[in-house]
Design a protein around this motif. Structure first.
Motif, mmCIF file in Angstrom:
data_model
loop_
_atom_site.group_PDB
_atom_site.id
_atom_site.type_symbol
_atom_site.label_atom_id
_atom_site.label_comp_id
_atom_site.label_asym_id
_atom_site.label_seq_id
_atom_site.Cartn_x
_atom_site.Cartn_y
_atom_site.Cartn_z
ATOM 1 N N UNK A 142 0.831 -1.251 0.086
ATOM 2 C CA UNK A 142 -0.137 0.139 -0.140
ATOM 3 C C UNK A 142 1.046 1.178 0.013
ATOM 4 N N UNK A 143 1.895 1.323 0.706
ATOM 5 C CA UNK A 143 2.651 2.459 0.910
ATOM 6 C C UNK A 143 3.645 2.511 -0.528
ATOM 7 N N UNK A 144 3.940 1.349 -0.818
ATOM 8 C CA UNK A 144 4.646 1.570 -2.209
ATOM 9 C C UNK A 144 3.658 2.282 -3.342
ATOM 10 N N UNK A 145 2.564 1.647 -3.300
ATOM 11 C CA UNK A 145 1.674 2.331 -3.966
ATOM 12 C C UNK A 145 1.593 3.953 -4.210
ATOM 13 N N UNK A 146 1.275 4.123 -2.913
ATOM 14 C CA UNK A 146 1.150 5.513 -2.563
ATOM 15 C C UNK A 146 2.455 6.379 -2.668
ATOM 16 N N UNK A 147 3.541 5.864 -2.760
ATOM 17 C CA UNK A 147 4.915 6.619 -3.115
ATOM 18 C C UNK A 147 4.864 6.717 -4.583
ATOM 19 N N UNK A 148 4.385 5.619 -5.392
ATOM 20 C CA UNK A 148 4.469 5.736 -6.738
ATOM 21 C C UNK A 148 3.488 6.650 -7.119
ATOM 22 N N UNK A 149 2.339 6.837 -6.501
ATOM 23 C CA UNK A 149 1.562 7.716 -7.210
ATOM 24 C C UNK A 149 1.947 9.171 -6.967
ATOM 25 N N UNK A 150 2.562 9.495 -5.723
ATOM 26 C CA UNK A 150 2.950 10.563 -5.460
ATOM 27 C C UNK A 150 4.183 11.259 -6.401
ATOM 28 N N UNK A 151 4.924 10.319 -6.296
ATOM 29 C CA UNK A 151 6.407 10.505 -7.405
ATOM 30 C C UNK A 151 5.781 10.934 -8.761
ATOM 31 N N UNK A 152 4.884 10.186 -9.228
ATOM 32 C CA UNK A 152 4.309 10.499 -10.677
ATOM 33 C C UNK A 152 3.711 11.963 -10.732
ATOM 34 N N UNK A 154 4.333 14.282 -8.823
ATOM 35 C CA UNK A 154 5.529 15.372 -8.667
ATOM 36 C C UNK A 154 6.462 15.599 -9.864
ATOM 37 N N UNK A 155 6.983 14.287 -10.259
ATOM 38 C CA UNK A 155 8.047 14.077 -11.314
ATOM 39 C C UNK A 155 7.452 14.312 -12.709
ATOM 40 N N UNK A 156 6.207 13.642 -12.906
ATOM 41 C CA UNK A 156 5.681 13.754 -14.314
ATOM 42 C C UNK A 156 4.786 14.775 -14.492
ATOM 43 N N UNK A 157 3.631 14.794 -13.730
ATOM 44 C CA UNK A 157 2.594 15.742 -13.843
ATOM 45 C C UNK A 157 3.029 17.202 -13.262
ATOM 46 N N UNK A 158 4.302 17.087 -12.381
ATOM 47 C CA UNK A 158 4.672 18.400 -11.792
ATOM 48 C C UNK A 158 3.574 19.088 -11.140
ATOM 49 N N UNK A 159 2.622 18.239 -10.473
ATOM 50 C CA UNK A 159 1.386 19.057 -9.701
ATOM 51 C C UNK A 159 1.254 18.022 -8.588
ATOM 52 N N UNK A 160 1.678 18.376 -7.315
ATOM 53 C CA UNK A 160 1.824 17.718 -6.014
ATOM 54 C C UNK A 160 0.340 17.566 -5.652
ATOM 55 N N UNK A 161 -0.558 18.412 -5.923
ATOM 56 C CA UNK A 161 -1.955 18.622 -5.434
ATOM 57 C C UNK A 161 -2.644 17.760 -6.787
ATOM 58 N N UNK A 162 -2.300 17.180 -7.515
ATOM 59 C CA UNK A 162 -3.389 16.561 -8.343
ATOM 60 C C UNK A 162 -4.186 15.683 -7.873
ATOM 61 N N UNK A 163 -5.437 15.806 -8.101
ATOM 62 C CA UNK A 163 -6.531 15.093 -7.093
ATOM 63 C C UNK A 163 -6.176 13.358 -7.364
ATOM 64 N N UNK A 164 -5.888 12.859 -8.394
ATOM 65 C CA UNK A 164 -5.670 11.375 -8.430
ATOM 66 C C UNK A 164 -4.289 10.846 -7.808
ATOM 67 N N UNK A 165 -3.253 11.519 -8.376
ATOM 68 C CA UNK A 165 -1.910 11.067 -7.525
ATOM 69 C C UNK A 165 -1.759 11.566 -6.100
ATOM 70 N N UNK A 166 -2.245 12.603 -5.812
ATOM 71 C CA UNK A 166 -2.068 13.220 -4.599
ATOM 72 C C UNK A 166 -3.081 12.849 -3.540
ATOM 73 N N UNK A 167 -3.994 12.442 -3.811
ATOM 74 C CA UNK A 167 -5.227 12.096 -3.133
ATOM 75 C C UNK A 167 -6.076 10.571 -3.139
ATOM 76 N N UNK A 168 -6.588 10.306 -4.281
ATOM 77 C CA UNK A 168 -7.689 9.417 -4.484
ATOM 78 C C UNK A 168 -6.784 8.153 -4.344
ATOM 79 N N UNK A 169 -5.487 7.910 -5.326
ATOM 80 C CA UNK A 169 -4.853 6.762 -5.340
ATOM 81 C C UNK A 169 -4.421 6.414 -4.078
ATOM 82 N N UNK A 170 -3.696 7.564 -3.202
ATOM 83 C CA UNK A 170 -3.275 7.002 -1.824
ATOM 84 C C UNK A 170 -4.172 6.894 -0.929
ATOM 85 N N UNK A 171 -5.213 7.412 -0.956
ATOM 86 C CA UNK A 171 -6.202 7.062 -0.121
ATOM 87 C C UNK A 171 -6.965 5.800 -0.188
#
Length: 257
Positions: A142-152, A154-171
């Motif tokens: 679960x925490x690897x998945x959250x880390x991967x989502x957050x990294x995507x 930050x590094x690819x979308x350049x948007x830490x607050x993206x609703x999908x990578x920053x919130x939905x997938x991690x939750x």
């Protein structure tokens, strides 16, 4: 209160708080709340149950977040900006390392919590150990998945607050791990009873595990309608969540307890 504090999910609360709150302009808040939660949980645990043991996860909580607080207080503006962007991934990766590292040394961190809830005669049984390996592994994933989502984000979308990578997938990853922690021990006990009786194993009742995850699709769809431009996806998630929840609940009622 004692039973609540003996749940491994409670030990991960500071990490969950931090990984979900941290972001641009929120590093100090996230670290402060996570550290306060870590200290409070240890104090409550030893106050409520004076014979409780020190746990690996509790110590890791305090050490990690106290270190982050000191680093944040002394960091330059550039370092603080980096921490605000990537500290969520650092925390998620750190917890994944703790989870898989504890498995590697044959002491999954959930064992320390589980042993306080069962008779000592069960501590070294195959079913009890397997259950804790599975639950600890689920949290690591679960925490690897959250880390991967957050990294995507930050590094690819350049948007830490993206609703999908920053919130939905991690939750979703965290909720899945929480549900697995509650669901799997009952499945393991039922399997053990059948094995002891010489009966063949029954199919794993996955519907009971999936119901709350399907139910989350509805609030996720509502969030997408409000915060994202893809209204059609929000509607699709609401409809799919409603139908899946109904179907899975029907299946769960038919599955063996």
């Amino acid at each position: 209160m004692a039973g609540f504090l003996e749940n491994p999910v409670v030990g991960m609360a500071p990490w969950i708080i931090f990984s979900l709150l941290v972001g641009p302009g929120r590093f100090e808040l996230a670290v402060g709340l996570a550290l306060a939660a870590a200290v409070a949980l240890i104090a409550l645990g030893h106050l409520v149950n004076r014979g409780t043991s020190w746990k690996l996860l509790e110590l890791a909580d305090v050490v990690f977040f106290a270190s982050m607080a000191v680093i944040g207080a002394l960091a330059s503006e550039g370092t603080l900006n980096w921490l605000e962007t990537y500290a969520g991934e650092v925390a998620n990766i750190a917890l994944a390392v703790i989870a898989f590292g504890s498995i590697a040394v044959r002491m999954p961190f959930t064992l320390q919590y589980a042993r306080e809830q069962v008779d000592p005669s069960l501590w070294h049984t195959r079913g009890f150990l397997r259950t804790n390996y599975m639950i600890t592994g689920a949290w690591g994933i679960a925490f690897l998945a959250a880390a991967a989502a957050g990294a995507y984000g930050d590094l690819v979308l350049h948007n830490p607050n993206n609703i999908w990578t920053g919130w939905i997938i991690q939750i979703l990853a965290i909720v899945a791990a929480v549900k697995f922690t509650v669901w799997y021990p009952d499945v393991a006990r039922a399997r053990g009873v059948r094995e002891a009786a010489g009966l063949p194993p029954e199919p794993t009742p996955w519907a009971g595990f999936l119901v709350p995850l399907a139910g989350l699709l509805v609030p996720i769809g509502i969030a997408v309608l409000i915060f994202d431009n893809m209204w059609w996806l929000g509607v699709a998630l609401i409809v799919a969540g409603s139908l899946l929840t109904k179907t899975l609940r029907s299946q769960a009622r038919q599955e063996p307890a």
